[in-house]
Design a protein around this motif. Structure first.
Motif, PDB file in Angstrom:
ATOM      1  N   VAL A 295     -60.907 -80.224 -44.343  1.00 31.33           N
ATOM      2  CA  VAL A 295     -61.055 -80.634 -45.743  1.00 31.33           C
ATOM      3  C   VAL A 295     -60.061 -79.871 -46.610  1.00 31.33           C
ATOM      4  CG1 VAL A 295     -62.616 -80.623 -47.734  1.00 31.33           C
ATOM      5  CG2 VAL A 295     -63.469 -81.283 -45.481  1.00 31.33           C
ATOM      6  N   PHE A 296     -59.923 -78.579 -46.349  1.00 28.65           N
ATOM      7  CA  PHE A 296     -58.943 -77.773 -47.089  1.00 28.65           C
ATOM      8  C   PHE A 296     -57.547 -78.371 -46.931  1.00 28.65           C
ATOM      9  CE2 PHE A 296     -55.990 -74.339 -47.786  1.00 28.65           C
ATOM     10  CZ  PHE A 296     -56.552 -73.621 -48.835  1.00 28.65           C
ATOM     11  N   GLY A 297     -57.189 -78.736 -45.715  1.00 32.04           N
ATOM     12  CA  GLY A 297     -55.874 -79.335 -45.480  1.00 32.04           C
ATOM     13  C   GLY A 297     -55.718 -80.674 -46.166  1.00 32.04           C
ATOM     14  N   ALA A 298     -56.797 -81.491 -46.145  1.00 27.84           N
ATOM     15  CA  ALA A 298     -56.729 -82.804 -46.799  1.00 27.84           C
ATOM     16  C   ALA A 298     -56.546 -82.659 -48.302  1.00 27.84           C
ATOM     17  CB  ALA A 298     -58.003 -83.592 -46.485  1.00 27.84           C
ATOM     18  N   VAL A 299     -57.267 -81.718 -48.921  1.00 26.03           N
ATOM     19  CA  VAL A 299     -57.123 -81.492 -50.362  1.00 26.03           C
ATOM     20  C   VAL A 299     -55.723 -80.976 -50.680  1.00 26.03           C
ATOM     21  CG1 VAL A 299     -57.952 -80.112 -52.311  1.00 26.03           C
ATOM     22  CG2 VAL A 299     -59.588 -81.129 -50.722  1.00 26.03           C
ATOM     23  N   TYR A 300     -55.206 -80.108 -49.818  1.00 25.04           N
ATOM     24  CA  TYR A 300     -53.855 -79.568 -50.016  1.00 25.04           C
ATOM     25  C   TYR A 300     -52.823 -80.693 -50.013  1.00 25.04           C
ATOM     26  CZ  TYR A 300     -50.107 -76.100 -49.471  1.00 25.04           C
ATOM     27  OH  TYR A 300     -48.997 -75.316 -49.656  1.00 25.04           O
ATOM     28  N   ASP A 301     -52.938 -81.607 -49.056  1.00 25.47           N
ATOM     29  CA  ASP A 301     -51.991 -82.728 -48.975  1.00 25.47           C
ATOM     30  C   ASP A 301     -52.166 -83.707 -50.131  1.00 25.47           C
ATOM     31  OD1 ASP A 301     -50.932 -81.688 -46.660  1.00 25.47           O
ATOM     32  OD2 ASP A 301     -52.197 -82.887 -45.339  1.00 25.47           O
ATOM     33  N   SER A 302     -53.424 -84.020 -50.463  1.00 25.02           N
ATOM     34  CA  SER A 302     -53.661 -84.974 -51.548  1.00 25.02           C
ATOM     35  C   SER A 302     -53.208 -84.410 -52.892  1.00 25.02           C
ATOM     36  CB  SER A 302     -55.139 -85.366 -51.611  1.00 25.02           C
ATOM     37  OG  SER A 302     -55.942 -84.251 -51.906  1.00 25.02           O
ATOM     38  N   SER A 303     -53.299 -83.077 -53.057  1.00 28.43           N
ATOM     39  CA  SER A 303     -52.813 -82.454 -54.295  1.00 28.43           C
ATOM     40  C   SER A 303     -51.316 -82.662 -54.445  1.00 28.43           C
ATOM     41  CB  SER A 303     -53.135 -80.951 -54.289  1.00 28.43           C
ATOM     42  OG  SER A 303     -54.523 -80.730 -54.259  1.00 28.43           O
ATOM     43  N   MET A 305     -49.510 -85.134 -53.235  1.00 26.63           N
ATOM     44  CA  MET A 305     -49.258 -86.537 -53.567  1.00 26.63           C
ATOM     45  C   MET A 305     -49.616 -86.826 -55.021  1.00 26.63           C
ATOM     46  SD  MET A 305     -50.686 -88.343 -50.079  1.00 26.63           S
ATOM     47  CE  MET A 305     -50.416 -89.975 -50.757  1.00 26.63           C
ATOM     48  N   ALA A 306     -50.763 -86.293 -55.484  1.00 28.51           N
ATOM     49  CA  ALA A 306     -51.193 -86.541 -56.855  1.00 28.51           C
ATOM     50  C   ALA A 306     -50.223 -85.920 -57.861  1.00 28.51           C
ATOM     51  CB  ALA A 306     -52.598 -85.989 -57.070  1.00 28.51           C
ATOM     52  N   LEU A 307     -49.763 -84.705 -57.570  1.00 29.80           N
ATOM     53  CA  LEU A 307     -48.811 -84.045 -58.468  1.00 29.80           C
ATOM     54  C   LEU A 307     -47.488 -84.787 -58.509  1.00 29.80           C
ATOM     55  CD1 LEU A 307     -49.515 -80.317 -57.545  1.00 29.80           C
ATOM     56  CD2 LEU A 307     -49.950 -81.405 -59.757  1.00 29.80           C
ATOM     57  N   SER A 308     -47.053 -85.302 -57.353  1.00 34.64           N
ATOM     58  CA  SER A 308     -45.793 -86.055 -57.306  1.00 34.64           C
ATOM     59  C   SER A 308     -45.899 -87.334 -58.137  1.00 34.64           C
ATOM     60  CB  SER A 308     -45.450 -86.394 -55.851  1.00 34.64           C
ATOM     61  OG  SER A 308     -44.259 -87.139 -55.779  1.00 34.64           O
ATOM     62  N   GLU A 309     -47.006 -88.051 -57.976  1.00 28.96           N
ATOM     63  CA  GLU A 309     -47.202 -89.280 -58.754  1.00 28.96           C
ATOM     64  C   GLU A 309     -47.308 -88.978 -60.239  1.00 28.96           C
ATOM     65  OE1 GLU A 309     -50.660 -91.053 -57.108  1.00 28.96           O
ATOM     66  OE2 GLU A 309     -49.713 -91.569 -55.191  1.00 28.96           O
ATOM     67  N   MET A 310     -48.011 -87.885 -60.598  1.00 28.27           N
ATOM     68  CA  MET A 310     -48.163 -87.535 -61.996  1.00 28.27           C
ATOM     69  C   MET A 310     -46.821 -87.149 -62.611  1.00 28.27           C
ATOM     70  SD  MET A 310     -50.525 -84.588 -63.765  1.00 28.27           S
ATOM     71  CE  MET A 310     -49.385 -83.280 -63.291  1.00 28.27           C
ATOM     72  N   GLY A 311     -46.011 -86.363 -61.871  1.00 23.45           N
ATOM     73  CA  GLY A 311     -44.711 -85.959 -62.397  1.00 23.45           C
ATOM     74  C   GLY A 311     -43.811 -87.147 -62.677  1.00 23.45           C
ATOM     75  N   THR A 312     -43.768 -88.091 -61.736  1.00 21.93           N
ATOM     76  CA  THR A 312     -42.939 -89.294 -61.916  1.00 21.93           C
ATOM     77  C   THR A 312     -43.453 -90.131 -63.084  1.00 21.93           C
ATOM     78  OG1 THR A 312     -42.475 -89.338 -59.536  1.00 21.93           O
ATOM     79  CG2 THR A 312     -42.063 -91.350 -60.782  1.00 21.93           C
ATOM     80  N   ARG A 313     -44.775 -90.264 -63.186  1.00 16.76           N
ATOM     81  CA  ARG A 313     -45.361 -91.077 -64.256  1.00 16.76           C
ATOM     82  C   ARG A 313     -45.116 -90.452 -65.628  1.00 16.76           C
ATOM     83  NH1 ARG A 313     -51.675 -93.112 -64.612  1.00 16.76           N
ATOM     84  NH2 ARG A 313     -51.442 -94.307 -66.558  1.00 16.76           N
ATOM     85  N   VAL A 314     -45.231 -89.120 -65.742  1.00 15.86           N
ATOM     86  CA  VAL A 314     -44.998 -88.446 -67.027  1.00 15.86           C
ATOM     87  C   VAL A 314     -43.569 -88.661 -67.493  1.00 15.86           C
ATOM     88  CG1 VAL A 314     -44.786 -86.177 -68.107  1.00 15.86           C
ATOM     89  CG2 VAL A 314     -46.809 -86.735 -66.782  1.00 15.86           C
ATOM     90  N   THR A 336     -46.596 -75.425 -57.951  1.00 16.57           N
ATOM     91  CA  THR A 336     -47.903 -75.675 -58.568  1.00 16.57           C
ATOM     92  C   THR A 336     -48.992 -75.823 -57.513  1.00 16.57           C
ATOM     93  OG1 THR A 336     -46.787 -76.834 -60.382  1.00 16.57           O
ATOM     94  CG2 THR A 336     -49.166 -77.181 -60.148  1.00 16.57           C
ATOM     95  N   ARG A 337     -48.677 -76.541 -56.449  1.00 17.98           N
ATOM     96  CA  ARG A 337     -49.650 -76.752 -55.382  1.00 17.98           C
ATOM     97  C   ARG A 337     -50.024 -75.434 -54.715  1.00 17.98           C
ATOM     98  NH1 ARG A 337     -47.469 -79.764 -50.179  1.00 17.98           N
ATOM     99  NH2 ARG A 337     -46.237 -77.862 -50.298  1.00 17.98           N
TER     100      ARG A 337
END
Length: 429
Positions: A295-303, A305-314, A336-337
């Protein structure tokens, strides 16, 4: 599969192991697994000294059961004790390496020949790839000069393979001197690319030389690995020590074994307690961390992806005239991650790891033993309800090792009824 655990406080070390073992065989071209629940994985290493040993992974050392080595060493040791636990480890592996009665020189040579036999097909596949074929069978119709050119390329590939730290050029030279003549004598009858084709016979010495080098360089990748856990005290040590070794088996006459520094632990007057699982560790890791490592690894990876999408969207929403490059964005995301993960992991340590460690250092020995048993039971339950194999199961053996009380069994299975065999215990005494 196996589940084992070592729990160390300043007072003692507790070892616990399940009893499941997996036997794998080939039947009608298919891999068949059978599971049994009576394997011994936890042993008293010395009758006089406070030292225990656990094994996980392979139950045998190239066909010889580890149990034979362990109990034979214990008998050979007698009442002798050593000042350091490390000396017990060194003496044990030295005993294993030089005991020709259990694994003779002829057996070691046979094991080396089996290793080369397994590498033979891998080398032929490399040759087939250089010819442009997907299957070794297709090499039978390939012209000898094409085989010659492909073998030259394969020799270069083998030469470029990195020699692992545990293996030396001397191992290659010894393997050549031990087996080259035997292999060259049977290659025409036993190796597919030479069978029934005398025009390729002149390539046999080169093939054998490359084969030996390939097998030795890839020895660690294909060896049956056994984890060996040795825990307890030397005469001059007052706090418990845990040593973990990765044993790959014999390469010729040499036993390839390496100390696992990451899993080995040493206690002192100020050390936190240790919970060290081995082999199957999912539920034990979840217990001591408060969150499953996957779960720790999954959250690390999803973070990420989410940060990358947020940066591009901003950047798109703001209409930045000088948007960040992808490399700059990835660097900010990584920073940040990592910062986010560090904060989260700090909370894990403060709320779970450290408090548990402090409590274990204060636990009475029966409670430490009970905790070790419960954690193995938890791992077994998880395995039983989530997988059909039950590869972690069976009776749980538990032992406590302390400086002055020595090795004490808390739970121990027998394959016989103790009340019907009093002479067994008299012999042990």
């Amino acid at each position: 599969m196996t589940a084992e655990i070592a729990i160390m406080s300043r007072t003692a070390v507790v070892l616990a192991a399940d009893s499941a073992t997996t036997v794998t065989t080939w039947k009608n071209g298919e891999l068949e697994k059978r599971y049994f629940k009576g394997a011994n994985k936890l042993y008293e290493l010395s009758r006089r000294g406070p030292v225990g040993l656990m094994i996980f992974g392979s139950a045998s050392l190239q066909t010889v059961p580890w149990e034979l080595y362990i109990k034979s060493f214990r008998d050979d040791l007698g009442v002798e004790q050593f000042d350091k636990l490390q000396t017990y480890s060194e003496k044990f592996f030295d005993f294993v390496q030089h005991n020709d009665k259990l694994f003779s020189k002829e057996s070691k040579k046979d094991a080396l020949l089996r290793l080369l036999g397994g590498a033979s097909y891998r080398l032929q596949n490399i040759i087939a790839a250089h010819v442009g074929e997907s299957d070794v069978e297709h090499l039978k119709s390939t012209a000898p000069h094409e085989i010659d050119a492909a073998l030259t390329q394969a020799e270069i590939d083998v030469e470029n393979l990195i020699l692992p730290d545990l293996v030396t050029e001397a191992d290659i030279a010894n393997a050549v001197s031990e087996t080259a003549a035997d292999l060259e004598a049977v290659a025409i009858q036993s190796i597919d690319i030479f069978v029934q084709d005398p025009d390729r016979a002149h390539l046999v010495p080169r093939f054998v030389a490359a084969l030996i080098k390939l097998a030795v360089k890839q020895f660690l990748e294909y060896a049956s690995l056994t984890g060996v856990v040795i825990a307890g005290y030397g005469k001059e040590e007052y706090f418990p020590i845990l040593e973990v070794y990765d044993c790959y088996g014999f390469l010729g006459d040499r036993l390839i074994v390496k100390k696992n520094e990451d899993d080995s632990k040493t206690m002192d007057a100020s050390s936190p307690a240790v919970i060290q699982p081995f082999a199957t560790t999912h539920m034990i890791d979840t217990f001591r961390m408060g969150v499953s490592p996957d779960v720790f690894g999954a959250v690390y990876d999803s973070s990420r992806m989410a940060l990358s999408e947020m940066g591009t969207r901003v950047m798109n929403e703001c209409g930045a005239q000088n948007p960040l490059s992808q490399q700059q964005l990835e660097e900010i995301i990584a920073e940040t991650r990592d910062s986010h993960a560090d904060q989260w992991y700090e909370q894990i340590r403060n709320q779970h790891v450290f408090p548990l460690s402090n409590i274990i250092n204060s636990l009475p020995l029966p409670d430490m033993a009970g905790l070790a048993r419960s954690l193995i039971e938890l791992e077994s339950l998880k395995e039983r309800v989530t997988r059909p194999s039950e590869s972690v199961s069976g009776p749980i053996d538990v032992a406590v090792i302390s400086k002055h009380d020595g090795f004490v069994w808390i739970d121990r299975k027998h394959y016989f009824k103790p009340e019907l065999n009093p002479r067994f215990f008299k012999r042990a005494e």
